[in-house]
Write a protein that holds these residues in place. Sequence first.
Motif, PDB file in Angstrom:
ATOM      1  N   ILE B 146       0.816   0.802  -1.749  1.00  0.00           N
ATOM      2  CA  ILE B 146       0.225   0.173  -0.562  1.00  0.00           C
ATOM      3  C   ILE B 146       0.489   1.022   0.678  1.00  0.00           C
ATOM      4  O   ILE B 146      -0.400   1.235   1.504  1.00  0.00           O
ATOM      5  CB  ILE B 146       0.788  -1.250  -0.359  1.00  0.00           C
ATOM      6  N   LEU B 147       1.706   1.536   0.772  1.00  0.00           N
ATOM      7  CA  LEU B 147       2.059   2.355   1.935  1.00  0.00           C
ATOM      8  C   LEU B 147       1.165   3.594   1.991  1.00  0.00           C
ATOM      9  O   LEU B 147       0.645   3.958   3.042  1.00  0.00           O
ATOM     10  CB  LEU B 147       3.524   2.761   1.821  1.00  0.00           C
ATOM     11  N   LEU B 148       0.955   4.222   0.827  1.00  0.00           N
ATOM     12  CA  LEU B 148       0.165   5.459   0.800  1.00  0.00           C
ATOM     13  C   LEU B 148      -1.306   5.207   1.110  1.00  0.00           C
ATOM     14  O   LEU B 148      -1.969   6.034   1.715  1.00  0.00           O
ATOM     15  CB  LEU B 148       0.279   6.116  -0.577  1.00  0.00           C
ATOM     16  N   LEU B 149      -1.818   4.056   0.655  1.00  0.00           N
ATOM     17  CA  LEU B 149      -3.268   3.828   0.771  1.00  0.00           C
ATOM     18  C   LEU B 149      -3.593   2.689   1.729  1.00  0.00           C
ATOM     19  O   LEU B 149      -4.670   2.100   1.654  1.00  0.00           O
ATOM     20  CB  LEU B 149      -3.848   3.533  -0.615  1.00  0.00           C
ATOM     21  N   SER B 150      -2.681   2.380   2.657  1.00  0.00           N
ATOM     22  CA  SER B 150      -2.910   1.197   3.482  1.00  0.00           C
ATOM     23  C   SER B 150      -4.198   1.306   4.289  1.00  0.00           C
ATOM     24  O   SER B 150      -4.928   0.328   4.426  1.00  0.00           O
ATOM     25  CB  SER B 150      -1.722   0.945   4.400  1.00  0.00           C
ATOM     26  N   LYS B 151      -4.530   2.483   4.800  1.00  0.00           N
ATOM     27  CA  LYS B 151      -5.717   2.528   5.652  1.00  0.00           C
ATOM     28  C   LYS B 151      -6.977   2.254   4.852  1.00  0.00           C
ATOM     29  O   LYS B 151      -7.860   1.537   5.304  1.00  0.00           O
ATOM     30  CB  LYS B 151      -5.785   3.838   6.439  1.00  0.00           C
ATOM     31  N   GLU B 152      -7.034   2.755   3.616  1.00  0.00           N
ATOM     32  CA  GLU B 152      -8.205   2.472   2.776  1.00  0.00           C
ATOM     33  C   GLU B 152      -8.247   0.988   2.385  1.00  0.00           C
ATOM     34  O   GLU B 152      -9.310   0.370   2.369  1.00  0.00           O
ATOM     35  CB  GLU B 152      -8.183   3.329   1.508  1.00  0.00           C
ATOM     36  N   LEU B 153      -7.077   0.423   2.079  1.00  0.00           N
ATOM     37  CA  LEU B 153      -7.038  -0.990   1.691  1.00  0.00           C
ATOM     38  C   LEU B 153      -7.496  -1.881   2.849  1.00  0.00           C
ATOM     39  O   LEU B 153      -8.233  -2.847   2.651  1.00  0.00           O
ATOM     40  CB  LEU B 153      -5.626  -1.368   1.243  1.00  0.00           C
ATOM     41  N   TYR B 154      -7.064  -1.556   4.072  1.00  0.00           N
ATOM     42  CA  TYR B 154      -7.520  -2.324   5.239  1.00  0.00           C
ATOM     43  C   TYR B 154      -9.033  -2.215   5.384  1.00  0.00           C
ATOM     44  O   TYR B 154      -9.715  -3.193   5.668  1.00  0.00           O
ATOM     45  CB  TYR B 154      -6.888  -1.782   6.523  1.00  0.00           C
ATOM     46  N   PHE B 155      -9.519  -1.003   5.202  1.00  0.00           N
ATOM     47  CA  PHE B 155     -10.949  -0.778   5.430  1.00  0.00           C
ATOM     48  C   PHE B 155     -11.791  -1.587   4.429  1.00  0.00           C
ATOM     49  O   PHE B 155     -12.752  -2.257   4.814  1.00  0.00           O
ATOM     50  CB  PHE B 155     -11.269   0.719   5.333  1.00  0.00           C
ATOM     51  N   ILE B 156     -11.424  -1.566   3.144  1.00  0.00           N
ATOM     52  CA  ILE B 156     -12.246  -2.327   2.193  1.00  0.00           C
ATOM     53  C   ILE B 156     -12.079  -3.824   2.396  1.00  0.00           C
ATOM     54  O   ILE B 156     -12.987  -4.596   2.116  1.00  0.00           O
ATOM     55  CB  ILE B 156     -11.987  -1.966   0.713  1.00  0.00           C
ATOM     56  N   ALA B 157     -10.914  -4.242   2.926  1.00  0.00           N
ATOM     57  CA  ALA B 157     -10.763  -5.670   3.215  1.00  0.00           C
ATOM     58  C   ALA B 157     -11.680  -6.063   4.367  1.00  0.00           C
ATOM     59  O   ALA B 157     -12.265  -7.139   4.388  1.00  0.00           O
ATOM     60  CB  ALA B 157      -9.318  -6.000   3.555  1.00  0.00           C
ATOM     61  N   PHE B 158     -11.840  -5.168   5.321  1.00  0.00           N
ATOM     62  CA  PHE B 158     -12.670  -5.454   6.497  1.00  0.00           C
ATOM     63  C   PHE B 158     -14.140  -5.415   6.121  1.00  0.00           C
ATOM     64  O   PHE B 158     -14.899  -6.338   6.434  1.00  0.00           O
ATOM     65  CB  PHE B 158     -12.365  -4.420   7.582  1.00  0.00           C
ATOM     66  N   ASP B 159     -14.558  -4.351   5.446  1.00  0.00           N
ATOM     67  CA  ASP B 159     -15.966  -4.206   5.122  1.00  0.00           C
ATOM     68  C   ASP B 159     -16.108  -3.137   4.035  1.00  0.00           C
ATOM     69  O   ASP B 159     -16.110  -1.943   4.322  1.00  0.00           O
ATOM     70  CB  ASP B 159     -16.735  -3.782   6.379  1.00  0.00           C
ATOM     71  N   GLN B 160     -16.221  -3.602   2.793  1.00  0.00           N
ATOM     72  CA  GLN B 160     -16.183  -2.655   1.685  1.00  0.00           C
ATOM     73  C   GLN B 160     -17.395  -1.718   1.678  1.00  0.00           C
ATOM     74  O   GLN B 160     -17.273  -0.532   1.413  1.00  0.00           O
ATOM     75  CB  GLN B 160     -16.085  -3.394   0.340  1.00  0.00           C
ATOM     76  N   GLU B 161     -18.574  -2.271   1.991  1.00  0.00           N
ATOM     77  CA  GLU B 161     -19.761  -1.417   1.964  1.00  0.00           C
ATOM     78  C   GLU B 161     -19.688  -0.333   3.039  1.00  0.00           C
ATOM     79  O   GLU B 161     -20.025   0.822   2.812  1.00  0.00           O
ATOM     80  CB  GLU B 161     -21.028  -2.257   2.148  1.00  0.00           C
ATOM     81  N   MET B 162     -19.206  -0.748   4.219  1.00  0.00           N
ATOM     82  CA  MET B 162     -19.038   0.205   5.315  1.00  0.00           C
ATOM     83  C   MET B 162     -18.044   1.292   4.920  1.00  0.00           C
ATOM     84  O   MET B 162     -18.248   2.478   5.220  1.00  0.00           O
ATOM     85  CB  MET B 162     -18.538  -0.575   6.528  1.00  0.00           C
ATOM     86  N   ALA B 163     -16.984   0.895   4.244  1.00  0.00           N
ATOM     87  CA  ALA B 163     -15.984   1.871   3.804  1.00  0.00           C
ATOM     88  C   ALA B 163     -16.632   2.879   2.858  1.00  0.00           C
ATOM     89  O   ALA B 163     -16.455   4.088   3.000  1.00  0.00           O
ATOM     90  CB  ALA B 163     -14.824   1.165   3.121  1.00  0.00           C
ATOM     91  N   ALA B 164     -17.416   2.363   1.899  1.00  0.00           N
ATOM     92  CA  ALA B 164     -18.102   3.259   0.960  1.00  0.00           C
ATOM     93  C   ALA B 164     -19.042   4.182   1.718  1.00  0.00           C
ATOM     94  O   ALA B 164     -19.112   5.379   1.448  1.00  0.00           O
ATOM     95  CB  ALA B 164     -18.868   2.443  -0.076  1.00  0.00           C
ATOM     96  N   ALA B 165     -19.741   3.623   2.710  1.00  0.00           N
ATOM     97  CA  ALA B 165     -20.728   4.407   3.447  1.00  0.00           C
ATOM     98  C   ALA B 165     -20.082   5.530   4.242  1.00  0.00           C
ATOM     99  O   ALA B 165     -20.708   6.545   4.482  1.00  0.00           O
ATOM    100  CB  ALA B 165     -21.525   3.499   4.376  1.00  0.00           C
ATOM    101  N   SER B 166     -18.827   5.371   4.637  1.00  0.00           N
ATOM    102  CA  SER B 166     -18.243   6.435   5.453  1.00  0.00           C
ATOM    103  C   SER B 166     -17.371   7.370   4.635  1.00  0.00           C
ATOM    104  O   SER B 166     -16.575   8.112   5.196  1.00  0.00           O
ATOM    105  CB  SER B 166     -17.478   5.857   6.636  1.00  0.00           C
TER     106      SER B 166
END
Lengths: 259, 273
Positions: B146-166
Amino acid sequence: MTHPIIRFDHATFGFPGIIALEDVSLSIPESEFVGVIGPNGSGKTTLCRAVLGLMAPLRGTLRVLDCACQELRCHHRALIGYLPQKGMLDRNFPVTVLEAVMMGRYGALGLFRRPSRKDWDIARGALAQVGMDHHRASALGALSGGQQQRVFIARALAQQPRILLLDEPTTGLDLTAQHSVVELIQQLHRELKLTILMITHDINMIRSRVDRLVLLKTKLFAEGPPQEVLKPEILSQVYGKDLVITDKDFVIVEDYHHH
Amino acid sequence: MLELLAYDFMQRSLLAAALVGAVCSVIGVFVVLRGLAFAGAGTAHAAFAGVTLAYLVGLPPLSLAIVFGLATVWITGWVEEKGRMKLDVSIGILYTATMALAILFLGLMKSYNPEVYGYLFGSVLSVTSEELLTIVGLSVAVLGTILLLSKELYFIAFDQEMAAASGVPARQIFYLLLTLVALTVVISLKTVGAILVFAMILIPASTAYQLTHSLTQMTLYSMLIGTFCAVSGVLLSYAFDLPSGPSIVLLATSLFFLAVCCSPKRLHRIQAQ
Ligand SMILES: Nc1ncnc2c1ncn2[C@@H]1O[C@H](COP(=O)(O)OP(=O)(O)OP(=O)(O)O)[C@@H](O)[C@H]1O
Ligand SMILES: [Mg+2]
């Protein structure tokens, strides 16, 4: 003509059992401002998702930034900024404005890396560009619709993209907010020389601002300079007979014209 | 109270509780934000079915708990991704089916086995050194990821499609999150039990959600609340001879209601009106 940054070649996109966009051939040169119009369900959002590489072509090809963007891993994704069609934002989601903008940099940063001083500066700069820097510590959910839209544009800019995809950026905004968001987009195009694809239903607002219009109705119905696309015979085929063009070049529904 | 810490079993239980409290409450932040609450509850019951089968065939209990837990979260994720069925329906079916399996396996056992029930209701005071080692290992793995990937985990929690798009590998991160949820459930089975583990994932995170507008702060608050409740719950359970699972969970629940009443978010909104 300059080398196209986006090129559809007889490309077809769809969902299981549905063709959303059929046989599209379209080349967009770098730094062009393109307006995308068409009725509901005509495949506008699909066009954006395709450019992002979220949907692979069923037939034909699509090349973006000289790369067949059908692969989810494509690193070119980070070079494409995207403002999605307004969804439901959870107003209680605990995220500050600056945190939301910083998310735009995550793709470019790559796994495991933390945002550096420079990344925070880029995010702050993007917020300043949309005139929202003073809101950076606010909760995203506390902002108005127009302000949130600006923040999401800033998120796309924080990616430092070469292509900007805007899916109905003005829908749901009041008239002044619509105007200021469109002015902002035009200014970004001028200053950053971004290639912009902007989807909208507001034909009158966009016609004088874009280099080119693309009219979709499952197929690529027409494309070219606005005055060539916005002809009565073309519009009536796509939107029906009720749409007319006034002597001041406004596209309106006929009923209003008479009363 | 301090002389309690001299006992080996007490040290073990407190360490186990603190770790479980921390891991559950941190993963809980992402579960709450990504809307996976119900999926986690299903996983806990599946993991318990794994435990009962392991006792029946004579394997280490946690091994099959992991297998059952992972199978359930992955199926859940796949169903959500395909969007073929409403998520609550598919989880409801898995949830009850795995519970039925657990009851079936319990029935097939020739004799009454109190250890199995420890996994259902939680018995932190009986955690063995080997179990503690497993808990420590898995906790470090989950918290480290979780510590290593926290920014990605936050992003998919916020908006998974947007995360994929960026350009974030959103789909892989989503399945990783599901995997972490399953591991967390398995770590917690012995301490809080299959029935109550989900409270430990849900409640500290939801309490923290009431208190702040910032993602980082929410995670920090959640972890503090989770660890505090777990440790105090164990002490309470020893002092008053109460079962440990319910002590921890009811303490957390009280804090939750306190936070709802004093939530700055809510108070702010009332003032604004
Ligand atoms: N997730 C989906 N699953 C199945 N079909 C879909 C999905 N999304 C869109 N479609 C279909 O694809 C077609 C094109 O949809 P698209 O969203 O591209 O239209 P649009 O032009 O953006 O419409 P609007 O103006 O309403 O936003 C529609 O017929 C729609 O039914
Ligand atoms: Mg659309």
